[in-house]
Design an enzyme around this catalytic site. Structure first.
Site, PDB file in Angstrom:
ATOM      1  CG  ASN A 144      -1.768  -1.218   1.306  1.00 35.81           C
ATOM      2  OD1 ASN A 144      -2.325  -1.630   0.301  1.00 35.81           O
ATOM      3  ND2 ASN A 144      -1.873  -1.819   2.485  1.00 35.81           N
ATOM      4  CG  HIS A 178     -10.267  -2.754   7.342  1.00 36.63           C
ATOM      5  ND1 HIS A 178      -9.699  -2.716   8.580  1.00 36.63           N
ATOM      6  CD2 HIS A 178      -9.415  -3.461   6.551  1.00 36.63           C
ATOM      7  CE1 HIS A 178      -8.540  -3.356   8.550  1.00 36.63           C
ATOM      8  NE2 HIS A 178      -8.342  -3.812   7.328  1.00 36.63           N
ATOM      9  CD  GLU A 181     -12.737   0.212   3.460  1.00 36.14           C
ATOM     10  OE1 GLU A 181     -12.068   0.152   2.424  1.00 36.14           O
ATOM     11  OE2 GLU A 181     -12.915  -0.765   4.202  1.00 36.14           O
ATOM     12  CB  SER A 218      -9.043  -2.055   1.190  1.00 38.45           C
ATOM     13  OG  SER A 218      -9.936  -3.025   1.717  1.00 38.45           O
ATOM     14  CG  ASP A 262     -10.979   3.523   6.733  1.00 35.39           C
ATOM     15  OD1 ASP A 262      -9.938   4.136   6.438  1.00 35.39           O
ATOM     16  OD2 ASP A 262     -10.989   2.330   7.101  1.00 35.39           O
ATOM     17  CG  HIS A 266      -6.839   1.365   0.809  1.00 33.40           C
ATOM     18  ND1 HIS A 266      -5.669   0.644   0.653  1.00 33.40           N
ATOM     19  CD2 HIS A 266      -7.496   0.785   1.848  1.00 33.40           C
ATOM     20  CE1 HIS A 266      -5.641  -0.341   1.532  1.00 33.40           C
ATOM     21  NE2 HIS A 266      -6.738  -0.279   2.267  1.00 33.40           N
ATOM     22  CE  LYS A 272      -4.299   0.865   5.037  1.00 33.65           C
ATOM     23  NZ  LYS A 272      -3.759  -0.464   5.292  1.00 33.65           N
TER      24      LYS A 272
HETATM   25  N1  PMP Z   1      -9.044   0.650   7.091  1.00 35.20           N
HETATM   26  C1  PMP Z   1      -8.819   0.032   5.917  1.00 35.20           C
HETATM   27  C2  PMP Z   1      -9.789   0.229   4.818  1.00 35.20           C
HETATM   28  C3  PMP Z   1      -7.698  -0.774   5.735  1.00 35.20           C
HETATM   29  O1  PMP Z   1      -7.487  -1.378   4.575  1.00 35.20           O
HETATM   30  C4  PMP Z   1      -6.791  -0.930   6.810  1.00 35.20           C
HETATM   31  C5  PMP Z   1      -5.525  -1.772   6.690  1.00 35.20           C
HETATM   32  N2  PMP Z   1      -5.532  -2.781   5.805  1.00 35.20           N
HETATM   33  C6  PMP Z   1      -7.077  -0.288   8.020  1.00 35.20           C
HETATM   34  C7  PMP Z   1      -8.192   0.505   8.123  1.00 35.20           C
HETATM   35  C8  PMP Z   1      -6.161  -0.427   9.190  1.00 35.20           C
HETATM   36  O2  PMP Z   1      -5.088   0.431   9.072  1.00 35.20           O
HETATM   37  P1  PMP Z   1      -3.653   0.059   9.678  1.00 35.20           P
HETATM   38  O3  PMP Z   1      -2.996  -0.845   8.698  1.00 35.20           O
HETATM   39  O4  PMP Z   1      -2.989   1.376   9.838  1.00 35.20           O
HETATM   40  O5  PMP Z   1      -3.906  -0.616  10.985  1.00 35.20           O
END
Ligand code: PMP
Length: 371
Positions: free
Chosen positions: A31, A118, A162, A166, A191, A194, A223
């Site tokens: 990422n 997520h 989101e 993702s 969120d 990404h 990311k």
């Molecule tokens: N939200 C989304 C949409 C994610 O893809 C991720 C991590 N894959 C997170 C939150 C969590 O973030 P972090 O990797 O900083 O714990």
């Protein structure tokens, strides 16, 4: 011990066993969308910071002795940069999402969440006494119907989405959802994991153009920003309440001050003209990839193969060719949608992308003819 052996064997039989492997080959799975994880400016800032005495470990939670000037500076900077009253920094995005959705909703409230949000949001919603409803992915009318249904007997309604999903790389209808949030007096939680650093003016995210009322945004920092952490941006009341009530914040060691310091440096770099250039380069790659491999025009491209084994075999074949492309299987994605998840980054050249597309197309096309 037998119990876990059995569980592992069951996963193996289903082609669901996961194991750790080192990065190898050309990066198409991280990422690190802007290539900041090993950027010279950030490395130099780290060395300088250590020389100047910036702390490595915080030594305690933020509310005890763990609060450092670097945490406070980052939060003040982030609030101003993203246009909110206040911001709060967590060690990672998972903790930030989990804190938001276990702390803000009371038993008089409801959380309406997109079916593809997520695990960090989903897991929070398993907490007893938190009422929630899963809404079909990106379905604005379904969100509206749920708002109508819950408005009469809910104190607060939260909508959790989101900005850019993702595993599919598609965009949330943020403007429409925000309009609904205002109409039904709900709070929209976005969120930007990404999209932060990649989309919006100077990488400020896809929700940057929305007014700040009834809005909470999470920017993850591991990311596109290349460091680690999660910054919640919200009104002063909400941030102050999180400081008082969010268990993952209160009962956990503060992130290393060095991490907070470098996160600020990474936001500054990503918002600079150098960041703008990286984004331009990345968008040109997205356009090419979109025209050949489909997807939604973002830097995340799913090549859905359905069957777990098919996805694993395809990933392995592509890895043999020197491409670090990974398969993503359920439960990370819905059943029967195992896929290759390609993520593009600004360090790739157009020539490299051309070769990658050539290598991936046969798998995508075989699937189309089989379907
Ligand atoms: N939200 C989304 C949409 C994610 O893809 C991720 C991590 N894959 C997170 C939150 C969590 O973030 P972090 O990797 O900083 O714990």
């Amino acid at each position: 011990m037998d119990l876990f052996q059995n569980k592992l064997s069951a996963l193996q039989t289903k082609n669901r066993l996961r194991s750790l492997s080192m990065a190898r080959g050309l990066d198409l799975s991280s990422n690190d969308y802007l290539g900041l994880t090993d950027h010279q400016t950030i490395k130099a800032a780290a060395i300088e910071a250590i020389k100047n005495g910036v702390g490595l470990g915080a030594g305690g939670s933020r509310l005890l002795r763990g609060n450092a000037p670097e945490h406070m500076a980052l939060e003040e900077f982030a609030a101003q940069h993203y246009g909110f009253e206040k911001a709060l920094y967590f060690a990672n995005g998972f903790a930030a999402n989990y804190a938001l959705l276990t702390t803000l909703p009371s038993r008089h409230d409801v959380v309406l969440f997109d079916s593809l949000v997520h695990a960090s949001m989903r897991d929070a919603l398993y907490t007893p006494n938190i009422k929630s409803e899963k809404i079909a992915h990106n379905d604005v009318s379904a969100f509206e119907a749920a708002l109508k249904k819950h408005r009469p007997d809910s104190q607060k309604i939260f909508i959790a989405v989101e900005a850019l999903y993702s595993m599919d790389g598609d965009f949330a209808p943020l403007k429409e959802l925000y309009a609904l949030a205002l109409e039904y007096d709900a709070v929209l939680i976005v969120d930007e994991a990404h999209s932060s650093g990649v989309f919006g003016a100077h990488g400020k995210g896809l929700a940057d153009s929305l007014p700040r009322e009834n809005l909470i945004i999470l920017h993850t920092c591991g990311k596109a920003l290349g460091i680690a952490g999660g910054i919640v941006c919200a009104s002063a009341d909400i941030i102050d309440y999180l400081i008082n009530a969010a268990r993952p914040f209160i009962y956990s060691t503060a992130p290393p001050p060095l991490q907070a310091y470098l996160t600020q440096k990474a936001i500054e770099l990503s918002a600079s003209s150098e960041g703008d250039l990286a984004r331009e380069k990345l968008m040109a790659l997205c356009k090419i990839a979109h025209s050949k491999l489909g997807g939604f025009g973002s830097h995340i491209l799913p090549v859905i193969l359905g069957d777990d084994k098919k996805a694993m075999d395809a990933a392995e074949a592509l890895q043999e060719l020197g491409y670090d492309i990974r398969a993503v299987r359920p439960p990370t994605v819905p059943e029967n949608t195992a896929r290759l998840r390609l993520s593009l980054n600004a360090k790739l050249t157009q020539a490299e992308l051309g070769n990658i597309i050539k290598a991936v197309l046969p798998f995508a096309e075989k699937e189309k003819t089989a379907a």
